[in-house]
Design a protein around this motif. Structure first.
Motif, PDB file in Angstrom:
ATOM      1  N   PRO B 666       0.811  -1.214   0.000  1.00 43.48           N
ATOM      2  CA  PRO B 666       0.000   0.000   0.000  1.00 43.48           C
ATOM      3  C   PRO B 666       0.847   1.269   0.000  1.00 43.48           C
ATOM      4  O   PRO B 666       2.007   1.249   0.412  1.00 43.48           O
ATOM      5  N   SER B 667       0.213   2.378  -0.421  1.00 46.95           N
ATOM      6  CA  SER B 667       0.872   3.684  -0.351  1.00 46.95           C
ATOM      7  C   SER B 667       0.864   4.198   1.074  1.00 46.95           C
ATOM      8  O   SER B 667       0.028   3.816   1.874  1.00 46.95           O
ATOM      9  N   ALA B 836       7.143   5.164 -13.144  1.00 44.20           N
ATOM     10  CA  ALA B 836       7.987   3.995 -13.403  1.00 44.20           C
ATOM     11  C   ALA B 836       9.379   4.386 -12.919  1.00 44.20           C
ATOM     12  O   ALA B 836       9.944   5.363 -13.401  1.00 44.20           O
ATOM     13  N   ASN B 837       9.897   3.670 -11.952  1.00 45.90           N
ATOM     14  CA  ASN B 837      11.121   4.075 -11.258  1.00 45.90           C
ATOM     15  C   ASN B 837      12.235   3.071 -11.494  1.00 45.90           C
ATOM     16  O   ASN B 837      12.077   1.892 -11.186  1.00 45.90           O
ATOM     17  N   TYR B 854       5.541   7.104  -1.175  1.00 44.53           N
ATOM     18  CA  TYR B 854       4.528   7.840  -1.946  1.00 44.53           C
ATOM     19  C   TYR B 854       3.191   7.637  -1.260  1.00 44.53           C
ATOM     20  O   TYR B 854       2.893   6.533  -0.780  1.00 44.53           O
ATOM     21  N   THR B 855       2.396   8.678  -1.251  1.00 43.52           N
ATOM     22  CA  THR B 855       1.177   8.600  -0.458  1.00 43.52           C
ATOM     23  C   THR B 855      -0.011   9.185  -1.224  1.00 43.52           C
ATOM     24  O   THR B 855       0.078   9.431  -2.426  1.00 43.52           O
ATOM     25  N   TRP B 865       3.021   3.689  -8.249  1.00 41.22           N
ATOM     26  CA  TRP B 865       4.483   3.582  -8.323  1.00 41.22           C
ATOM     27  C   TRP B 865       4.867   2.152  -8.616  1.00 41.22           C
ATOM     28  O   TRP B 865       4.320   1.212  -8.033  1.00 41.22           O
ATOM     29  N   ALA B 866       5.828   1.974  -9.525  1.00 42.51           N
ATOM     30  CA  ALA B 866       6.305   0.613  -9.785  1.00 42.51           C
ATOM     31  C   ALA B 866       7.750   0.623 -10.257  1.00 42.51           C
ATOM     32  O   ALA B 866       8.199   1.552 -10.938  1.00 42.51           O
TER      33      ALA B 866
END
Lengths: 64, 1182
Positions: B666-667, B836-837, B854-855, B865-866
């Motif tokens: 989860p964020s 995309a990180n 990240y929230t 986010w991935a």
């Protein structure tokens, strides 16, 4: 997957929100070994040795 | 024949052997293998010679695929070549491994075997990577301990040369690669004596040469490919006796016996295990423990895994064996069994009356495997129907594969002394423990072992050192779990970690604390008191922090704690360890002057003298925690995050991950940590504040934020909450407050440093003076103060700060230069963002489980986010873009069809609006809202219309235009991911790229990238980088339709926000390159001035600010705008302000001047080119 709506948090219902005891204080970290403080704002200034030690940890010590 | 004794880790042992036989090493860094390449490079730079009398030529390539290509080419041209890698890196080498095997080339690949990224990335060790290459045709040799690495690494090289096959020599990542042991190594002359020089000559004679030209790597068809491939079979048959021959030679010289398969245990064993790698040591311990009680257990240690010699394998199996368990340190979902298990089953295929054979998995991602777990494997074999495809070390309550230990045993030798030391990254604890191991190893006959367990944070983070000492060889290849001595060097850990779990009855616990004996009674948590009392521990305290300060060492406690350590473990006489410690101090600190040496001597003496035993009161046996109001936390936080944070994640069963089997997390979980890292935090001085919000803008951790508050909200505020009237017409009637979260702050001080207010509106003060009131004030703003939606916010960076950042409290270092940029991006576009990180610091600080930085905002929206891999990040993000584009195009198609049908005008209007604003991020929000509003109660007699509308509703998530960002560091963008990045930017599609340019591979320990400028010292550029820095921005401008900007936060915040808005709104590819200071730079002013450093970089012309906006061409203007002013700062002074440059003066003074001049020249040249570009007339093509 779990329900997406159950899976979003904003830090509420948080048992640490009101706590004042640090659990991971970095008082002994090289980057926080200040030889002095900048005038007025009191931002810490490490010695060059401490800067080198802090750099050495990220470059070599943590070995990631 | 000579032997050298050394206390080293597995990586060093492998590199030692490899160096001897290597002429060229083509490498690329990847954890945990990087150490092998780094030390090879260091030795080469220091002039060490291989057995051919030459220093190794070490070349860092752009990726492992590149390293494999260079490895292959170098071998074909006649140089003995080696590489070092792990995990995904090894997989990127696969095509070349096939080539090298097919072409019978004697290269050696040393692998510190590591997990493959599947549902998650892990840097930790298992055999997934090596098992993924077992079919390539490379020979594969396994080592199970640091000593075995030292003994078998040369076998790999010797056999490769004589046998003409490439070798993969592997050992367990971290458990062996990073474990330190006292071992013996042969001298290089021994290696030279064993080397078949005729084979070397033959290899070189076969090399590609215009003097004897030939072709290699032709194209073959179905007529001959098969036969030509089969022609190599004899080489696989012949390699077996060659490996045996070299194992014999090593055995003769070392006295340690090695064979293709080695048996250990009862000669008449009934139950045996077959395994490879470090687990063999733990299995041997288990066998000794149980065989002494009458059991008949045994073990087959696999050394030569490929080719797998069935004859040699069966020869070592006792005829008495009834059942065999094969342990695989990998997982092959969907197979009938894991690879080694399948090999063993096949080996018995033609044996009459074979034993029962079962297979199991263990140790994925360095999951600890102890004798207790091994005992369960043997117990399973005794069952009438032993479980197959089992697991050990985990609780599998989903598919029920796990075997539970029947009992928890301690199979270690009786004289073993085991220690756990809990410290903090960079506090000197780890270095001191390295030293301790050497001192004890060198001054006693004891065997020594050190293993360091860290979390992923780069500059802080928990470190637990596991040390063992014994008269016998240490085979405990698992974390210390029966400790004689435990020390805690960081007093705050008592509130978080169960440090005493492993303490033996009567063991020693040492706590570095500022508390007096009396204060302990009230301050020490009840759980700790109970454990100390119930375990009858010997409890000591020492105020190392005070002692260090008194001596003048500041916060450096390591030598104080060393003194205490040596005194209490009592392994060597005081006069010996004091002398050794002082000698080590001379060596370490001698160059820093006599005063520093004396202070450290004093630290040792005072550590010995000051450590004080505490009599544990009986009442502690029943100590009870104070009653606290229990907060009901979300289930994920309570059941997964909290246990993981306390280091109890290993106890979570498989069912804990039900619903998130795909690795989803989860964020927003970092908000639950409240780590209290800082020593000093900023105090806001209300009357001086000019409400510029620069403090908030630059804060790397989003812990200091401006709030606009109504009168009504203020009425509910705590007493200590101060606010002032907000300035600006748009905020009339509101109050303004800068609020800090002291328990999330790292204490870097950048906020205070950049504050432009007269006398400063932010002053750093000790945490203790701020925490009580500001924790409550933070709680108030989080719970009661709403974001004021309907105000006329401007486009300035100042107004951007009123929006909540959607990345907060990350694991980044204090003063990190990366996070402020992405924080601002999330404030501008976060509720529409997909990220995309690329793997690197930015994935580690964002997503080291369970801390997800990240929230979401109040509406529950925030960046998705991935992370995929390192090299594919641009392509990965582009894939996300393609999916979203396709689905939105379908929405548009549906709307167009509906517009052509008989539907209400207001619906048609809403659709036309949406289509018009489809690619406008902000406008599409309102347009999408309208679409959903008009469709809410949609009915129609036409079924097709209803279906089209239903489709729109089902995909409503895609209505608002998404802001897709590909982010990562320079290692990705300039090197390994460059090809993909280039391709994606060339596509012309609407994609945004954000590059954090730290000018070095920050996360893996400072290796040079193509972004590293001239003269900077980095790994693989030890004497200063000679080449210039790649100008990625200018390269991408040549496409003509890519928006490109180079930015520097705090240097020009207006330019930064303009660039971000222009880039995101540009309907095409955008690239923003951000100058990101890093601890690696060694900024002498401290990380509290990292933001100021960016400003200086621009002022002196080191970093340039510009924008290339293709939209300007349409207006007939020059698309290139140079935003940097003419440099006025001192370039050389800027360089000398960083250790990465200044250390070149000391290390290589001859070259330094020339390189610094060259660096300045390159920077000036760049500026001149940009200036010229900015002054050009717009080009008109008719």
């Amino acid at each position: 997957m779990k329900n997406k709506n159950d899976f979003k948090f904003q830090g509420k219902d948080n048992e640490r929100l009101g706590k004042i005891h640090p659990t991971n204080r970095e008082g002994t970290a090289a980057w926080q070994n200040f030889e002095g403080f900048y005038k007025v704002d009191q931002v810490g200034k490490p010695s060059e040795e401490d800067v080198i030690e802090a750099k050495d940890w990220v470059d070599n010590g943590s070995k990631l | 024949m000579g032997k050298i004794q050394m206390t080293v880790d597995g990586n060093t042992a492998a590199a030692y052997a490899a160096y001897a036989f290597t002429e060229v090493a083509a490498i690329y860094p990847i954890t945990p293998s990087s150490g092998m390449a780094e030390i090879t490079d260091q030795w080469s730079a220091n002039g060490r010679k291989n057995i051919f009398g030459q220093s190794v030529n070490v070349v860092e390539m752009q990726s492992e695929a590149g390293a494999a290509g260079a490895f292959h080419g170098s071998l074909q041209a006649g140089a003995l070549t080696t590489t070092f890698t792990a995990s995904q890196g090894l997989l990127l080498m696969i095509p070349n491994l096939y080539k090298c095997a097919g072409e019978l080339l004697p290269g050696v690949i040393h692998v510190s075997a590591r997990a493959i990224a599947t549902h998650a990335l892990s840097i930790f060790g298992d055999h997934q990577d090596v098992m993924a290459v077992r079919q390539t045709g490379c020979a594969m040799l396994a080592s199970g301990s640091v000593q075995e690495v030292a003994d078998l690494a040369p076998v790999a090289h010797l056999a490769a040369i004589k046998g003409r096959l490439p070798f993969i020599h592997f050992f367990d990542g971290f458990r062996t690669s990073h474990e330190m042991q006292k071992i013996e190594l042969l001298e290089y002359k021994d290696y030279a004596e064993m080397l078949d020089m005729d084979a070397v000559r033959d290899f070189k004679d076969r090399a590609l040469s215009p003097n004897n030209p030939c072709f290699r790597g032709t194209a073959q068809n179905s007529d001959i490919y098969f036969q030509n491939r089969e022609a190599a079979n004899p080489f696989y048959q012949n390699i077996i006796p060659i490996v045996e021959e070299y194992m014999d030679k090593i055995s003769q010289r070392t006295g340690r016996s090695y064979h293709l398969f080695d048996y250990y245990g009862a000669p008449d064993a009934e139950y045996i295990i077959v395994a490879m790698g470090s687990v063999n040591c733990a299995i041997e311990q288990t066998i000794d423990y149980y065989n002494a009680k009458g059991e008949k257990y045994g073990l087959v240690k696999v050394r030569l895994y490929r080719p797998f010699s069935i004859k040699h394998f069966l020869d070592v199996i006792p005829k008495s064996v009834k059942a065999i368990a094969v342990l695989d340190r990998t997982k092959e979902p969907g197979s009938v069994g894991e690879p080694l298990y399948v090999d063993v089953c096949t080996a018995f295929k033609d044996v009459a009356n074979p034993p029962v054979i079962v297979g199991g998995r263990y140790g994925l991602a360095s999951k600890d495997t102890t004798p207790s777990h091994i005992s369960a494997v043997y117990e399973n074999l005794k069952q009438a129907n032993p479980k197959n495809s089992f697991t050990i070390g985990i609780i599998d309550d989903v598919t029920m594969t796990s075997l539970e230990p029947a009992e928890i045993i301690n199979a270690e030798q009786a004289d073993m002394m085991a220690c756990q030391i809990w410290g903090l990254g960079s506090d000197g604890t780890v270095g001191a423990n390295h030293q301790a191991i050497e001192i004890i190893g060198n001054n006693t006959d004891l065997f020594v072992q050190a293993y360091f367990d860290y979390d992923s944070k780069k500059s802080g983070g928990l470190t637990v050192s596991h040390l063992r000492f014994s008269k016998e060889p240490i085979r405990s290849t698992y974390l210390v779990n029966h400790a004689d001595y435990i020390a805690c060097h960081n007093p705050s850990y008592v509130y978080k970690y169960d440090m005493l779990e492993s303490l033996k009855a009567g063991g020693i616990f040492v706590l570095n604390t500022t508390w007096s004996e009396e204060e302990l009674q009230n301050q020490l948590p009840a759980d700790m008191k109970r454990k100390l009392a119930q375990k009858n521990a010997r409890f000591y305290i020492i105020n190392a922090i005070k002692i260090a300060q008194e001596i003048g060492l500041g916060n450096r406690i390591n030598m104080v704690m060393q003194g205490a350590f040596f005194k209490l473990i009592n392994l060597i006489p005081e006069e010996v360890y004091v002398k050794e410690l002082k000698q080590a101090i001379n060596k370490l600190y001698g160059k820093k002057g006599e005063n520093v040496v004396k202070m450290n001597y004093e630290a040792v003496d005072r550590g010995i003298e000051a450590v004080k035993e505490i009599k544990i009161p009986d009442s502690w046996k029943n100590a009870v925690d104070e009653e606290e109001e229990k907060v009901k936390e979300p289930e994920f936080i309570e059941k997964i995050m909290r246990p993981m944070s306390r280091l109890k994640g290993g106890e979570l069963p498989v069912s804990a991950f039900k619903g998130i089997e795909d690795g989803t997390f989860p964020s927003g979980t970092t908000a639950y940590e409240k780590r209290g890292i800082a020593v000093n935090v900023p105090e806001w001085i209300l009357e001086r504040c000019i409400q510029c919000n620069q403090c908030s803008l630059v804060c790397p951790h989003a812990v200091i934020r401006p709030f606009l508050i109504t009168e009504d909200e203020l009425k509910e505020a705590p007493e200590t909450f101060e606010a002032k009237k907000a300035t600006g017409k748009a905020f009339e009637g509101l109050y303004y407050k800068i609020q800090i979260s002291p328990m999330d702050c790292t204490g870097c001080g950048n906020c205070a440093d950049v504050c432009p207010a007269k006398g400063k509106a932010l002053i750093m003060k000790p945490l203790e003076t701020q925490v009580e009131k500001e924790v409550q004030n933070w709680k108030f703003v989080m719970e009661k103060v709403k974001f004021k939606e309907n105000l006329a916010y401007g486009q300035s960076f100042k107004d951007s700060q009123f929006k909540a950042p959607l990345i907060e409290f990350s694991g980044a270092c204090a003063g990190c230069g990366e996070t402020p940029y992405i924080k601002l991006v999330t404030q501008l576009f976060g509720e529409r963002m997909m990220i995309a990180n690329a793997t690197g610091c930015s994935t580690i600080w964002a997503s080291s489980a369970p801390s997800m930085a990240y929230t979401i905002n109040r509406e529950g929206k925030g960046p998705s986010w991935a992370n995929s891999l390192f090299e594919d990040n641009a392509e990965y993000g582009f894939g996300m873009y393609l999916a979203v584009k396709q689905i939105r195009n379908k929405l548009e198609e549906n709307m167009k069809k509906l517009i052509g049908m008989n539907i209400e005008e207001k619906i048609k209007e809403a659709f036309n609006d949406w289509i018009h604003y489809k690619n406008d991020g902000e406008a599409s929000k309102e347009a999408s809202r309208k679409v959903l509003e008009v469709l809410e109660d949609f009915t129609h007699t036409d079924v097709e219309a209803v279906n089209l509308v239903n489709e729109i509703k089902q995909n409503k998530d895609y209505l608002v235009k998404r802001s897709i960002w590909l982010i990562g560091g320079d290692g990705w963008a300039y090197d390994i991911g460059y090809g993909g990045l280039d391709h994606v930017l060339s596509s012309g599609e609407d994609i945004n790229v954000l590059v954090f340019d730290t000018e070095v591979y920050s996360n893996t320990g400072g290796q040079a990238s193509k972004a590293t400028p001239t003269a900077a010292i980095a790994k693989f550029a030890a004497s200063g980088k000679k080449q210039g820095k790649k100008d990625l921005g200018r390269m991408m401008m040549t496409y003509g339709n890519v928006y490109v900007a180079q930015v520097g936060i705090n240097a020009d915040n207006n330019q930064l926000i303009k660039a971000l808005r222009e880039a995101e709104s540009y309907n095409g590819p955008s690239l923003i390159i951000c100058y990101s200071p890093c601890i690696n730079h060694g900024i002498k002013e401290g990380m509290g001035k990292s933001m100021a450093n960016i400003k200086k970089a621009v002022e002196c012309g080191y970093w340039h600010l510009f924008r290339y906006n293709p939209m300007l061409k349409k207006e007939g203007k020059n698309p290139f705008i140079l935003d940097s002013k003419e440099p006025t700062g001192n370039f050389r002074e800027f360089l000398m302000g960083q250790v990465r440059y200044s250390s070149l003066m000391k290390a290589f003074p001859d070259q330094a001047e020339e390189l610094f001049d060259q660096a300045e020249k390159y920077a000036k040249e760049k500026y001149a080119i940009y200036k010229q570009m900015a002054q050009q007339e717009a080009i008109e093509i008719n």
